[in-house]
Write a protein that holds these residues in place. Structure first.
Motif, PDB file in Angstrom:
ATOM      1  N   ALA A 137       0.852  -1.192   0.000  1.00  0.00           N
ATOM      2  CA  ALA A 137       0.000   0.000   0.000  1.00  0.00           C
ATOM      3  C   ALA A 137       0.883   1.236   0.000  1.00  0.00           C
ATOM      4  O   ALA A 137       1.927   1.263   0.649  1.00  0.00           O
ATOM      5  N   PHE A 138       0.478   2.254  -0.749  1.00  0.00           N
ATOM      6  CA  PHE A 138       1.243   3.495  -0.747  1.00  0.00           C
ATOM      7  C   PHE A 138       0.304   4.692  -0.757  1.00  0.00           C
ATOM      8  O   PHE A 138      -0.835   4.618  -1.219  1.00  0.00           O
ATOM      9  N   GLN A 147       7.377  10.710  -8.396  1.00  0.00           N
ATOM     10  CA  GLN A 147       7.566   9.579  -7.504  1.00  0.00           C
ATOM     11  C   GLN A 147       6.458   8.534  -7.685  1.00  0.00           C
ATOM     12  O   GLN A 147       6.713   7.331  -7.638  1.00  0.00           O
ATOM     13  N   ARG A 148       5.228   9.018  -7.914  1.00  0.00           N
ATOM     14  CA  ARG A 148       4.111   8.104  -8.115  1.00  0.00           C
ATOM     15  C   ARG A 148       4.327   7.265  -9.384  1.00  0.00           C
ATOM     16  O   ARG A 148       4.111   6.057  -9.401  1.00  0.00           O
ATOM     17  N   HIS A 149       4.762   7.936 -10.447  1.00  0.00           N
ATOM     18  CA  HIS A 149       5.043   7.237 -11.704  1.00  0.00           C
ATOM     19  C   HIS A 149       6.178   6.224 -11.519  1.00  0.00           C
ATOM     20  O   HIS A 149       6.081   5.084 -11.991  1.00  0.00           O
ATOM     21  N   ASP A 150       7.250   6.634 -10.840  1.00  0.00           N
ATOM     22  CA  ASP A 150       8.387   5.737 -10.611  1.00  0.00           C
ATOM     23  C   ASP A 150       7.963   4.502  -9.814  1.00  0.00           C
ATOM     24  O   ASP A 150       8.369   3.376 -10.121  1.00  0.00           O
ATOM     25  N   LEU A 151       7.142   4.719  -8.794  1.00  0.00           N
ATOM     26  CA  LEU A 151       6.716   3.609  -7.953  1.00  0.00           C
ATOM     27  C   LEU A 151       5.853   2.631  -8.746  1.00  0.00           C
ATOM     28  O   LEU A 151       6.045   1.411  -8.676  1.00  0.00           O
ATOM     29  N   ARG A 152       4.916   3.157  -9.523  1.00  0.00           N
ATOM     30  CA  ARG A 152       4.062   2.265 -10.322  1.00  0.00           C
ATOM     31  C   ARG A 152       4.879   1.476 -11.330  1.00  0.00           C
ATOM     32  O   ARG A 152       4.611   0.294 -11.569  1.00  0.00           O
ATOM     33  N   SER A 153       5.889   2.105 -11.911  1.00  0.00           N
ATOM     34  CA  SER A 153       6.749   1.407 -12.866  1.00  0.00           C
ATOM     35  C   SER A 153       7.512   0.288 -12.174  1.00  0.00           C
ATOM     36  O   SER A 153       7.621  -0.830 -12.701  1.00  0.00           O
ATOM     37  N   GLY A 159       6.059  -7.449 -10.962  1.00  0.00           N
ATOM     38  CA  GLY A 159       4.951  -8.376 -11.107  1.00  0.00           C
ATOM     39  C   GLY A 159       3.699  -8.010 -10.339  1.00  0.00           C
ATOM     40  O   GLY A 159       2.754  -8.809 -10.263  1.00  0.00           O
ATOM     41  N   PHE A 160       3.649  -6.808  -9.761  1.00  0.00           N
ATOM     42  CA  PHE A 160       2.467  -6.377  -9.026  1.00  0.00           C
ATOM     43  C   PHE A 160       1.367  -5.911  -9.987  1.00  0.00           C
ATOM     44  O   PHE A 160       1.643  -5.464 -11.098  1.00  0.00           O
ATOM     45  N   GLY A 161       0.124  -5.999  -9.496  1.00  0.00           N
ATOM     46  CA  GLY A 161      -1.018  -5.442 -10.197  1.00  0.00           C
ATOM     47  C   GLY A 161      -1.802  -4.563  -9.244  1.00  0.00           C
ATOM     48  O   GLY A 161      -1.787  -4.778  -8.024  1.00  0.00           O
ATOM     49  N   PRO A 162      -2.505  -3.543  -9.773  1.00  0.00           N
ATOM     50  CA  PRO A 162      -3.277  -2.632  -8.906  1.00  0.00           C
ATOM     51  C   PRO A 162      -4.590  -3.267  -8.473  1.00  0.00           C
ATOM     52  O   PRO A 162      -5.521  -3.403  -9.252  1.00  0.00           O
TER      53      PRO A 162
END
Length: 305
Positions: A137-138, A147-153, A159-162
């Protein structure tokens, strides 16, 4: 020369960083009858992962140019790729007289070891899942768009999914060390290991959370391109070193796009196992000869004098 090895490619580990050759447009066709194109930098990472990683040597630029010429990459594109990778901290230079040699940095070695793990140890099929999930969780301020873009990348890469909102999920004990230790991102995330309640429809969750169409299409297309070659039905003369580099580069790009989900929660006709079998047979056809060719072509020096 350092002996060739069945190592790994870095693939598109550093995305969007391909050099463009005026003659080829920076595009390489791969596989028999293929329409797939590969970036020179992706091919370079494959080359480094197989013939440099773990050997503690640097390679003469002229011999790198010769190897890449065998794959259809021109000298200009090869030199541009080397220069860009130095600038991005992936390669280090060593001058010996009038000759320039290139060796791996620690950053590049880490990328290549990840690729090596995904190809030869993890494999394409997750058939030993223990039923656990990693939840991350973030919460980042609206102003922290970069930072949000970097974290999602990074999460997608791992291998994570939202799952929902700022909650992401990955099967098994996903390694998030690089994310939690990031000085900018670490303070804004929380990580949990858990199992699903029996009432949760995991197969439905998998289909809703991850893009399954992209890796499935990748595996299917790979099968179409390489099946005949893997079975020895393509009897035409081939350059084993060039084929080895193209084969591994393409395969790693496909497995990197796959979140490695539990096989029991994927469609019954999931093509990963069949594609991996073809990959291993195709690799077996060219592995020994490609290593012998590399021994002949590559000129190396110890990385540290």
């Amino acid at each position: 020369m350092a002996g060739g090895r069945s190592g790994a490619a870095g693939g598109d580990a550093v995305r969007g960083e391909g050099a463009v050759d005026e003659a080829t447009g920076g595009e390489l066709r791969t596989g028999p009858g293929s329409e797939v194109t590969l970036r020179p930098q992706s091919l370079m990472l494959t080359f480094l992962g197989n013939f440099v990683l773990g050997s503690d040597v640097c390679v003469y630029s002229g011999s790198i140019i010769e190897v890449f010429g065998r794959t259809g990459v021109g000298e200009h594109a090869t030199r541009s790729t080397l220069t860009r990778m130095v600038g991005r901290g992936l390669l280090q230079r060593r001058r010996e007289g009038r000759r320039m040699y290139f060796g791996l940095t620690d950053r590049a070695a880490a990328i290549l070891r990840d690729g090596e793990h995904r190809i030869w140890k993890q494999g394409a099929v997750n058939d030993d899942w223990d039923g656990t999930w990693t939840l991350l969780a973030f919460s980042l301020p609206e102003a922290s768009q970069r930072q949000r873009h970097d974290l999602r990348s990074q999460l997608t890469w791992a291998g994570f999914g939202p799952l929902i909102g700022g909650l992401w999920i990955a099967p098994g004990q996903a390694d998030v060390t690089a994310i939690t230790e990031d000085t900018e991102l670490g303070p804004h995330i929380r990580v949990f290991r858990s199992t699903a309640d029996p009432a949760t429809d995991i197969s439905r969750m998998v289909h809703e959370t991850w893009d399954l169409a992209t890796p499935s299409a990748g595996y299917t297309a790979f099968l179409d391109r390489w099946f005949a070659f893997a079975d020895g039905r393509d009897a035409s003369d081939v350059d084993e070193l060039a084929v080895k580099l193209r084969l591994l580069t393409e395969w790693l790009q496909i497995v990197r796009a796959d979140p490695h989900l539990p096989i029991q929660h994927l469609p019954a006709d999931w093509p990963a196992a069949a594609a991996e079998a073809v990959f291993r047979r195709a690799n077996a056809r060219v592995d020994a000869a490609s290593r012998a060719l590399a021994e002949e072509v590559l000129e190396t020096l110890p990385l540290r004098a």
